[in-house]
Design a protein around this motif. Structure first.
Motif, PDB file in Angstrom:
ATOM      1  N   VAL A  46      23.347 -24.851 -27.665  1.00 24.75           N
ATOM      2  CA  VAL A  46      24.312 -25.102 -26.596  1.00 24.75           C
ATOM      3  C   VAL A  46      23.624 -26.272 -25.728  1.00 24.75           C
ATOM      4  CG1 VAL A  46      25.176 -24.015 -24.537  1.00 24.75           C
ATOM      5  CG2 VAL A  46      24.822 -22.739 -26.498  1.00 24.75           C
ATOM      6  N   VAL A  47      24.343 -27.311 -25.649  1.00 23.32           N
ATOM      7  CA  VAL A  47      23.950 -28.448 -24.779  1.00 23.32           C
ATOM      8  C   VAL A  47      24.668 -28.465 -23.475  1.00 23.32           C
ATOM      9  CG1 VAL A  47      24.015 -31.051 -24.535  1.00 23.32           C
ATOM     10  CG2 VAL A  47      23.476 -29.770 -26.908  1.00 23.32           C
ATOM     11  N   SER A  48      24.216 -28.349 -22.149  1.00 25.51           N
ATOM     12  CA  SER A  48      24.625 -28.226 -21.006  1.00 25.51           C
ATOM     13  C   SER A  48      23.975 -29.453 -20.242  1.00 25.51           C
ATOM     14  CB  SER A  48      24.223 -26.909 -20.564  1.00 25.51           C
ATOM     15  OG  SER A  48      24.938 -26.568 -19.281  1.00 25.51           O
ATOM     16  N   LEU A  49      24.948 -30.269 -19.616  1.00 22.05           N
ATOM     17  CA  LEU A  49      24.712 -31.386 -18.787  1.00 22.05           C
ATOM     18  C   LEU A  49      24.474 -30.857 -17.368  1.00 22.05           C
ATOM     19  CD1 LEU A  49      27.317 -33.644 -20.343  1.00 22.05           C
ATOM     20  CD2 LEU A  49      25.121 -33.272 -21.102  1.00 22.05           C
ATOM     21  N   HIS A  50      23.538 -31.524 -16.797  1.00 18.78           N
ATOM     22  CA  HIS A  50      23.271 -31.282 -15.481  1.00 18.78           C
ATOM     23  C   HIS A  50      22.411 -32.440 -14.748  1.00 18.78           C
ATOM     24  CE1 HIS A  50      24.246 -27.090 -15.913  1.00 18.78           C
ATOM     25  NE2 HIS A  50      23.331 -26.874 -16.952  1.00 18.78           N
ATOM     26  N   CYS A  51      22.954 -33.690 -15.022  1.00 19.44           N
ATOM     27  CA  CYS A  51      22.254 -34.781 -14.501  1.00 19.44           C
ATOM     28  C   CYS A  51      23.303 -35.722 -13.688  1.00 19.44           C
ATOM     29  CB  CYS A  51      21.862 -35.790 -15.707  1.00 19.44           C
ATOM     30  SG  CYS A  51      23.067 -35.991 -16.943  1.00 19.44           S
ATOM     31  N   PRO A  52      22.790 -36.567 -12.857  1.00 22.75           N
ATOM     32  CA  PRO A  52      23.881 -37.319 -12.055  1.00 22.75           C
ATOM     33  C   PRO A  52      24.385 -38.314 -13.104  1.00 22.75           C
ATOM     34  CG  PRO A  52      21.388 -38.042 -11.585  1.00 22.75           C
ATOM     35  CD  PRO A  52      21.555 -36.585 -12.487  1.00 22.75           C
ATOM     36  N   LEU A  53      25.557 -38.996 -12.626  1.00 25.10           N
ATOM     37  CA  LEU A  53      26.135 -39.998 -13.357  1.00 25.10           C
ATOM     38  C   LEU A  53      25.771 -41.425 -12.880  1.00 25.10           C
ATOM     39  CD1 LEU A  53      28.442 -41.089 -15.110  1.00 25.10           C
ATOM     40  CD2 LEU A  53      29.971 -41.051 -13.258  1.00 25.10           C
ATOM     41  N   THR A  54      24.870 -42.163 -13.770  1.00 16.83           N
ATOM     42  CA  THR A  54      24.351 -43.469 -13.428  1.00 16.83           C
ATOM     43  C   THR A  54      25.245 -44.562 -14.414  1.00 16.83           C
ATOM     44  OG1 THR A  54      22.715 -43.455 -14.919  1.00 16.83           O
ATOM     45  CG2 THR A  54      22.418 -42.243 -12.701  1.00 16.83           C
ATOM     46  N   GLU A  55      24.715 -45.801 -14.207  1.00 19.13           N
ATOM     47  CA  GLU A  55      25.491 -46.746 -15.081  1.00 19.13           C
ATOM     48  C   GLU A  55      24.714 -46.843 -16.329  1.00 19.13           C
ATOM     49  OE1 GLU A  55      27.569 -49.186 -14.818  1.00 19.13           O
ATOM     50  OE2 GLU A  55      28.136 -48.529 -12.455  1.00 19.13           O
ATOM     51  N   ASP A  56      23.511 -46.002 -16.455  1.00 17.54           N
ATOM     52  CA  ASP A  56      22.840 -45.929 -17.696  1.00 17.54           C
ATOM     53  C   ASP A  56      23.191 -44.649 -18.648  1.00 17.54           C
ATOM     54  OD1 ASP A  56      21.149 -48.224 -16.920  1.00 17.54           O
ATOM     55  OD2 ASP A  56      19.614 -46.943 -16.023  1.00 17.54           O
ATOM     56  N   ASN A  57      24.037 -44.020 -18.127  1.00 17.65           N
ATOM     57  CA  ASN A  57      24.294 -42.584 -18.823  1.00 17.65           C
ATOM     58  C   ASN A  57      25.658 -42.359 -18.862  1.00 17.65           C
ATOM     59  OD1 ASN A  57      24.965 -41.469 -16.443  1.00 17.65           O
ATOM     60  ND2 ASN A  57      23.007 -39.987 -16.567  1.00 17.65           N
ATOM     61  N   GLY A 112      32.121 -38.484 -16.053  1.00 18.68           N
ATOM     62  CA  GLY A 112      31.715 -39.742 -16.510  1.00 18.68           C
ATOM     63  C   GLY A 112      30.895 -39.692 -17.814  1.00 18.68           C
ATOM     64  N   LEU A 113      30.191 -38.695 -17.801  1.00 17.54           N
ATOM     65  CA  LEU A 113      29.005 -38.282 -18.727  1.00 17.54           C
ATOM     66  C   LEU A 113      29.389 -38.385 -20.307  1.00 17.54           C
ATOM     67  CD1 LEU A 113      26.626 -35.719 -16.883  1.00 17.54           C
ATOM     68  CD2 LEU A 113      26.306 -38.304 -17.143  1.00 17.54           C
ATOM     69  N   VAL A 114      30.726 -37.780 -20.390  1.00 17.95           N
ATOM     70  CA  VAL A 114      31.462 -37.589 -21.455  1.00 17.95           C
ATOM     71  C   VAL A 114      32.486 -38.446 -21.949  1.00 17.95           C
ATOM     72  CG1 VAL A 114      32.623 -35.718 -22.645  1.00 17.95           C
ATOM     73  CG2 VAL A 114      30.799 -35.194 -21.103  1.00 17.95           C
ATOM     74  N   ASP A 115      32.344 -38.764 -23.008  1.00 21.60           N
ATOM     75  CA  ASP A 115      33.675 -39.606 -23.857  1.00 21.60           C
ATOM     76  C   ASP A 115      34.724 -38.248 -24.376  1.00 21.60           C
ATOM     77  OD1 ASP A 115      35.426 -40.409 -25.747  1.00 21.60           O
ATOM     78  OD2 ASP A 115      33.997 -41.933 -26.721  1.00 21.60           O
TER      79      ASP A 115
END
Length: 314
Positions: free
Chosen positions: A201-212, A237-240
């Motif tokens: 399981v991959v779970s996202l918990h980071c802010p959105l930045t220009e780099d990610n 925005g972290l996800v395509d």
């Protein structure tokens, strides 16, 4: 001539604010922008009311909104993600940008687990089948999480709460966070490629930045275990999204649970409509009664703190 000093104004980019937050701002005039304010509406309100502070619930705060109020000194997010605020423009204008850090962490962590469980246990699909008169006990097998690996991308207040539950369930926990300052019990910090390769399981918990931006894409999905679950309660925005749809339809990903999207609101017929193994919710991970109060009072406290440091006319 009036004998009462004119109150300074706080603009709220929403239709309401928790009563506890309103009470904290009792010495200010509060102006509400409504449920779905666009840039033009916010510019007009700033030009008319000249707020010293903006509490951001909905909509974006670009430079033109800031420039419409010569009194503006602080922009305070009703929540944790400040990607809807042009931070560079604010810095250039000497306007403070603040977030209500941690105010909605329990709510978002709980919603993360709601999505993980919904994906692993096929809750949505089985519910629909039951309502249609089917009994799939003989043919359906869910995913047992005990002994599997959870990978957390971002390990702040939310990620740590998600990890605590995973450990209780008997899962292994990996975390990637370049800003993590200390070791955490029962959690292994690792690089991103290791996390992708070893996580069920991959779970996202980071802010959105220009780099990610679109860090979850065809290349990163190819590095994940076949049949992994992807959950995003962070920023769309972290996800395509096209890559995730493709991976779920092909079976490369078992399923996905998404609470935020590249373009919001997501209404009517949309690109997720015909994908059964993607569980959707309308960016409400942090929307609970308690979090509403916590985010409101946190945003108000940030406004008051900045204005106390930077008096009017400074």
């Amino acid at each position: 001539m009036t004998s009462v000093a004119e109150k300074q104004t706080i603009l709220v980019t929403g239709a309401d604010l928790a009563p506890q937050a309103v009470a904290m701002l009792k010495d200010f005039e509060i102006v509400y922008a409504g449920k779905a304010p666009d840039t033009a509406a916010l510019v007009a309100l700033c030009a008319e009311h000249q707020p010293v502070g903006i509490i951001v619930r909905y909509g974006k705060i670009p430079a033109e909104v800031m420039d419409a109020s010569r009194r503006l000194r602080v922009i305070s997010k009703h929540g944790t993600g400040v990607d809807t605020i042009d931070g560079k423009a604010a810095a250039e204008r000497g306007i403070a940008v603040k977030a209500a850090v941690g105010a909605n962490a329990p709510a978002v962590a709980e919603h993360t687990w709601a999505l993980i469980m919904a994906c692993a246990k096929s809750v949505v699909q089985l519910n629909a089948r039951m309502h249609d008169g089917h009994w799939d006990k003989a043919t359906h097998k869910s995913i047992e999480l005990k002994g599997r690996t959870l990978g957390l991308v971002g390990f702040g207040a939310i990620g740590q709460r998600v990890a605590d539950v995973a450990v209780t369930l008997g899962m292994n926990v990996l975390a990637y966070d370049p800003f993590a300052r200390k070791e955490y019990p029962n959690v292994t910090l690792c690089d991103l490629d290791t996390l992708y390769a070893q996580s069920d399981v991959v779970s996202l918990h980071c802010p959105l930045t220009e780099d990610n931006k679109q860090m979850i894409n065809r290349d990163s999905i190819a590095k994940m275990r076949a049949g992994a679950i992807l959950v995003n309660t962070a920023r769309g925005g972290l996800v395509d999204e096209a890559a995730v749809i493709e991976a779920v339809k092909s079976g490369r990903l078992h399923s996905a649970g998404l609470d935020s999207f590249a373009s919001e609101p997501l209404i009517g017929s949309h690109h997720f409509s015909d994908v059964d193994n993607i569980v959707l919710s309308p960016h409400i991970g942090g929307v609970t009664g308690d979090a509403y109060i916590g985010m409101g009072t946190g945003a108000a406290a940030n406004i008051l703190a900045v204005l106390a440091e930077v008096p009017a006319g400074a």
